[in-house]
Design an enzyme around this catalytic site. Structure first.
Site, PDB file in Angstrom:
ATOM      1  N   HIS A 140      -5.047   1.672  30.797  1.00 50.01           N
ATOM      2  CA  HIS A 140      -3.972   0.923  30.958  1.00 50.01           C
ATOM      3  C   HIS A 140      -2.227   1.034  30.554  1.00 50.01           C
ATOM      4  O   HIS A 140      -1.244   1.388  31.360  1.00 50.01           O
ATOM      5  CB  HIS A 140      -4.461  -0.879  30.491  1.00 50.01           C
ATOM      6  CG  HIS A 140      -3.619  -1.594  31.378  1.00 50.01           C
ATOM      7  ND1 HIS A 140      -3.731  -2.482  30.378  1.00 50.01           N
ATOM      8  CD2 HIS A 140      -2.713  -1.483  32.189  1.00 50.01           C
ATOM      9  CE1 HIS A 140      -2.604  -3.718  31.454  1.00 50.01           C
ATOM     10  NE2 HIS A 140      -2.395  -3.300  31.944  1.00 50.01           N
ATOM     11  N   HIS A 199       1.637   2.109  32.101  1.00 49.28           N
ATOM     12  CA  HIS A 199       3.189   2.025  31.091  1.00 49.28           C
ATOM     13  C   HIS A 199       3.872   3.147  30.772  1.00 49.28           C
ATOM     14  O   HIS A 199       5.037   2.931  31.401  1.00 49.28           O
ATOM     15  CB  HIS A 199       2.738   0.121  30.516  1.00 49.28           C
ATOM     16  CG  HIS A 199       2.528  -0.395  31.125  1.00 49.28           C
ATOM     17  ND1 HIS A 199       3.043  -1.594  31.075  1.00 49.28           N
ATOM     18  CD2 HIS A 199       1.125  -1.168  31.499  1.00 49.28           C
ATOM     19  CE1 HIS A 199       2.550  -2.744  32.120  1.00 49.28           C
ATOM     20  NE2 HIS A 199       0.843  -2.627  32.352  1.00 49.28           N
ATOM     21  N   HIS A 236      -2.484   0.555  38.460  1.00 48.34           N
ATOM     22  CA  HIS A 236      -2.144  -0.491  37.588  1.00 48.34           C
ATOM     23  C   HIS A 236      -3.245  -1.383  38.254  1.00 48.34           C
ATOM     24  O   HIS A 236      -3.606  -2.275  37.135  1.00 48.34           O
ATOM     25  CB  HIS A 236      -0.551  -0.659  37.735  1.00 48.34           C
ATOM     26  CG  HIS A 236      -0.340  -1.884  36.304  1.00 48.34           C
ATOM     27  ND1 HIS A 236       0.357  -2.743  37.120  1.00 48.34           N
ATOM     28  CD2 HIS A 236      -0.756  -1.976  35.608  1.00 48.34           C
ATOM     29  CE1 HIS A 236      -0.018  -3.974  35.871  1.00 48.34           C
ATOM     30  NE2 HIS A 236      -0.150  -3.412  35.584  1.00 48.34           N
ATOM     31  N   ASN A 264      -5.703  -3.944  35.655  1.00 47.52           N
ATOM     32  CA  ASN A 264      -4.814  -4.911  35.501  1.00 47.52           C
ATOM     33  C   ASN A 264      -4.786  -6.136  35.526  1.00 47.52           C
ATOM     34  O   ASN A 264      -5.724  -7.223  35.217  1.00 47.52           O
ATOM     35  CB  ASN A 264      -3.645  -4.758  35.177  1.00 47.52           C
ATOM     36  CG  ASN A 264      -2.357  -5.888  34.657  1.00 47.52           C
ATOM     37  OD1 ASN A 264      -2.967  -5.753  33.362  1.00 47.52           O
ATOM     38  ND2 ASN A 264      -2.257  -7.161  35.730  1.00 47.52           N
ATOM     39  N   ILE A 300       3.432  -6.526  35.086  1.00 45.36           N
ATOM     40  CA  ILE A 300       3.041  -7.205  34.032  1.00 45.36           C
ATOM     41  C   ILE A 300       2.164  -6.684  33.533  1.00 45.36           C
ATOM     42  O   ILE A 300       1.713  -5.854  33.658  1.00 45.36           O
ATOM     43  CB  ILE A 300       2.609  -8.431  34.693  1.00 45.36           C
ATOM     44  CG1 ILE A 300       1.873  -9.481  34.033  1.00 45.36           C
ATOM     45  CG2 ILE A 300       1.109  -7.830  35.310  1.00 45.36           C
ATOM     46  CD1 ILE A 300       2.972 -10.390  33.589  1.00 45.36           C
TER      47      ILE A 300
END
Length: 915
Positions: free
Chosen positions: A570, A575, A762, A766, A915
């Site tokens: 993740h 990110h 993602h 997520n 997010i």
């Protein structure tokens, strides 16, 4: 007029100026071209053949309700510029009065000025022709459908030979910034011309330099109109900054820095954390903030703690509706985190769940504050606020039922559900086909003992329903989740932390003839001692004792999986890896570049959410360290994974599936791969989304690049790719696996990886965090005890286990405080904002993102394809033969459904990591 060669009254753009994030918005130094607004005159630049400049007083005539200058004699064009501004969402009387005052100031021409820049060059200045700077001197009626939007108009005249407007200079004379949505220019024969902005316009009190907003016409560098070439280059220079000084809130400068802001040694020596980035601990780079070093460690950057914001370029910050949503999420986290923290502080110790009904009460009753603790709580800081929280605690601290137990409360206990989640859960990207046996470690045997796994052929064949090991492997029946090598170097250090006990794990799964996966063996390893290896193999067994021990072994695997998921798959792979792509895109690709336009929706909010994560989640003493197994070594482990596992080329979904042995190459199949397990929801749905993205990117790239030479000769594109490797991922710059960028196919592949990473990848890992992790026994984030063993050394603990195995199980899991903290965070991270922008969709404020009809047609085809994918996934979820996504109590696999509503829905693919 804007060239560095100019000696006119319009000086050059200073390279050190800041510039904006928006796909059309940039800064420019207008220097002395700004003139007094108070003179109440409008100037018009005459054609290059007539160098005279006329000045006429304003006349009382109006055009469409807005004041306008009287027409100039001769051949000229009446131009009207309409600006759409979005007011802040405010409900306080003072704020409303301020908005009305701003509305009035703009209306009388004292707030905003605009100036057109032509695509045609002025031969004297060798830059684009420029109109006179004109005050916005009128306003249009507010829209009843969009009460927060206000339109302002400016009217003036330009010579007929002015050419197409390619850019607009805008100056904010107010004392505060405002949000510009769009500018539309009317009056030209082949207009109107649209200038999408969606950007904050800083006040000249913060920065005297004006902003440039480009039209929605994309140009490759070699195709840039002569009048815009100098602006294009100078603006790119301004975006890069000079790498010096601390960045200010209003600035829009993109640069790189090490991860040296995770620790806070000035606050507490125990909060010191090593710098990530460099030969010892390689890592992608983050956005530079330029804060001064800490007093305790000059290599560490001083921290900014909440509620103060961490710098990101101004347009990378959350828009107001997102801020409000995040604030609501933060408020929810406050109810779930602060009050349990107070309970823990006011109690003798942070208690464990004693029975499963304690966990169930989180969803049914919520957390309650005892009456004696209410009185003590009111004596702390903000007593009135905390008192209200306590009084409302029973209602506000109630958790939603996670989907994993909403249909079948006991599904998490079963082996088939444990296995199903490796294919259709929140972390479906670590399972691999078992291709070699015996299983060997790649770690140094002198440090970590024998490289051979303790899992034997006999152990596995006992669980294969009569098949031999060779037969099972030849028929692609055996699979493995191997966390041995990534975790074993950290086990000793982690186990020395208070309240942490972990193993390095390997899990073997068998794909049965019924089409279901089943875990058949788990190996849990501790670092070897001088006298013995400490590897144990567990199987599910059939008596009560071995059944409970098997449950504990699975829980340890789940805790490992949760840590690797959060820190590697993740955070690192989406990110952290995306951040350098975003920085390089702003620094090296002009906002006029078609590839910038393509990537722009996939960069929204990512720098901001990453900055917030460094501030509260992955920092020393943050939520991840407090609630996940690796503790203070979390980010070191993430760095180790980057060093040994991360490869850009393997972030392509088909390549990753082949690397893990979960697919084989098959040119006859979509995406060129055939799944080894057909009922693999993440992969099956993911390949649909990957294929749609790839086709869209191919249509887009081939429209702008007619041949491969266009790719190799594109100076901005080549600099972009070079910077991603050498500045964004410099610790990996010399790896041989980086793709070349020599052909259209190379570019399509690179862009597809980036778009997939930001969107589908993602989303898949997520938005299932709360649906799967919200019930803590299903997916514990840490374990507090090792498995009790039947030997003399561990006999007392083993006896307690035999007397009350349920308590032993629950006491090994996170405490009530840890569980409620991580549940709140997972709930927040799984939430879609009301302003979410989903893959294949264009929101109203971005409707004029391009003026190319062919590209619009290609995008509509992409959107239609995603609608088809939505229907295909829904049909799959109703197919009872696909047992990993349908059946009694089985939640459907919806994480890769393209669209979603706001909230925790367990579905939806946003364009970007927001997010």
């Amino acid at each position: 007029m804007l060239s560095t060669k100019s000696t006119s009254s319009f000086p050059a753009i200073a390279p050190q100026l800041a510039a904006g994030r928006s796909s059309r918005t940039r800064l420019v130094n207008l220097g002395r071209c700004r003139r007094s607004i108070a003179s109440r005159t409008v100037r018009a630049v005459i054609s290059s053949e007539d160098k005279s400049i006329g000045t006429l007083p304003l006349q009382p005539a109006t055009v469409g309700g807005a004041l306008t200058a009287a027409p100039l004699p001769g051949d000229s064009i009446d131009v009207r510029v309409v600006l759409t501004v979005r007011n802040r969402i405010k409900d306080k009387l003072v704020s409303k009065i301020q908005d009305q005052l701003e509305y009035f100031v703009n209306g009388i021409g004292q707030g905003i000025t605009v100036q057109l820049v032509s695509e045609e060059i002025d031969p004297d200045s060798e830059s684009g022709k420029m109109s006179e700077e004109v005050a916005v001197i009128g306003f249009l009626p507010r829209s009843s459908h969009h009460p927060s939007l206000v339109e302002y108009a400016a009217n003036f005249t330009v010579p007929s030979g002015f050419g197409h407007p390619g850019a607009i200079c805008i100056t904010n004379l107010h004392k505060k910034e405002f949000y510009l949505v769009e500018i539309v220019v009317h009056g030209f024969n082949d207009g109107p011309f649209f200038f999408p902005a969606n950007t904050w316009i800083h006040t000249r009190n913060d920065n005297p330099h004006s902003r440039i907003i480009f039209s929605n016409q994309a140009y490759l560098p070699s195709q840039t109109p002569d009048g815009l070439k100098n602006i294009r280059q100078d603006v790119l220079l301004s975006l890069r900054g000079n790498g010096k000084g601390e960045r200010k809130k209003f600035e829009m400068i993109y640069d790189y820095a090490l991860y040296n802001d995770l620790g806070n040694p000035d606050k507490d020596p125990d909060l010191a954390r090593p710098v990530l980035g460099g030969p010892k601990r390689p890592y992608p780079r983050r956005c530079r903030t330029g804060r001064p070093p800490t007093k305790s460690d000059p290599s560490a950057e001083s921290r900014v703690e909440k509620p103060h914001p961490v710098y990101v370029p101004r347009d990378e910050t959350f828009e107001e509706i997102k801020q409000n949503t995040f604030s609501a999420g933060a408020l929810k986290a406050l109810f779930h985190n602060l009050i349990p923290a107070l309970m823990a502080a006011l109690s003798s110790s942070d208690s464990q769940f004693e029975c499963f009904s304690d966990i169930d009460r989180l969803y049914k009753d919520g957390l309650l504050i005892k009456s004696e603790e209410q009185k003590l709580t009111q004596k702390l800081l903000l007593p009135a606020v905390l008192g209200n929280l306590v009084n409302m605690g029973e209602k506000l601290m109630k958790y939603d039922i996670p989907s994993i137990i909403s249909r079948d409360r006991f599904s998490w206990l079963r082996d088939n559900e444990f296995a199903r989640q490796t294919l259709a859960g929140v972390n479906p990207v670590d399972i691999q086909r078992l291709r070699e046996f015996p299983i060997h470690s790649k770690l140094d045997p002198e440090t970590y003992g024998s490289p051979e796994s303790a899992i034997t052929k006999e152990c596995l064949e006992h669980e294969l329903n009569g098949m031999s090991l060779e037969e099972a492997m030849d028929n692609d029946r055996l699979f493995i989740i191997d966390y041995h090598d990534i975790l074993l170097p950290y086990v000793k250090k982690i186990n020395s932390l208070k309240g942490r006990k972990m193993y390095a794990s390997r899990t073997i799964l068998f794909h049965t003839r019924s089409g279901m996966l089943r875990p058949i063996a788990i190996e849990l390893s501790l670092p070897p001692t001088l006298s013995a290896s400490r590897k144990r193999v567990y199987t599910h067994g059939h008596d009560a004792t071995t059944n409970w021990i098997w449950k504990l072994a699975k829980a340890h695997v789940c805790a490992n999986d949760a840590g690797v998921h959060q820190l590697v798959n993740h955070w690192l792979r989406t990110h952290a890896a995306m951040e350098p792509y975003i920085i390089a895109t702003h620094r090296q690709l002009s906002s006029m570049h078609p590839i910038f336009v393509l990537l722009h929706p996939h960069m929204r909010y990512t720098l901001e959410i990453n900055a917030l994560a460094r501030q509260s989640l992955i920092n020393g003493g943050g939520i991840i360290e407090n609630c996940f197994s690796p503790g203070k070594y979390s980010m070191e482990l993430s760095s180790a994974a980057y060093k040994s596992l991360w490869r850009f080329d393997m972030e392509a979904l088909p390549a990753d599936l082949i690397r893990r042995g979960m697919a084989i190459e098959d040119p006859s199949m979509p995406c060129g791969v055939k799944l080894v397990i057909e009922d693999y929801p993440y992969a099956a749905d993911g390949l649909l989304v990957w294929s749609a993205i790839e086709d869209w990117v191919k249509d887009y790239v081939t429209h702008y690049y007619s041949d491969d030479s266009g790719v190799t000769s594109d100076v901005e594109l080549q600099a972009w790719w070079d910077e991603i490797k050498n500045k964004g991922h410099p610790d990996k710059r010399n790896e041989p696996w980086w793709p070349n960028l020599n052909t259209k196919e190379d570019l399509i592949h690179i862009l597809t990886i980036m778009v997939w990473t930001a969107s589908g990848q993602h989303a898949a890992i997520n938005f299932g965090q709360y649906p799967f992790g919200g019930y803590m026994p299903n997916r514990p984030t840490l374990m507090k005890k090792l498995i009790p063993q039947e030997d003399e050394q561990d006999e007392p603990e083993y006896e307690r286990f035999l007397l009350n195995p349920q308590y032993m199980f629950l006491s090994s899991l996170p405490s009530q405080l840890q569980a409620t903290q991580i549940m709140a965070v997972q709930d927040t991270l799984s939430t879609h904002s009301p302003d979410e922008e989903y893959l294949g969709q264009v929101i109203e404020s971005h409707v004029h993102w391009t003026n190319d009809r062919h590209i619009v047609s290609c995008f509509e085809k992409f959107s239609a394809r995603l609608e088809e994918i939505d229907e295909i996934i829904n049909r799959r979820n109703k197919n009872l033969y696909l047992k990993n996504r349908s059946g009694a109590g089985v939640p459907p696999y919806e994480l890769l459904l393209p669209l979603s509503g706001p909230g925790v829905t367990g579905r939806g693919i946003p364009n970007s990591i927001s997010i």
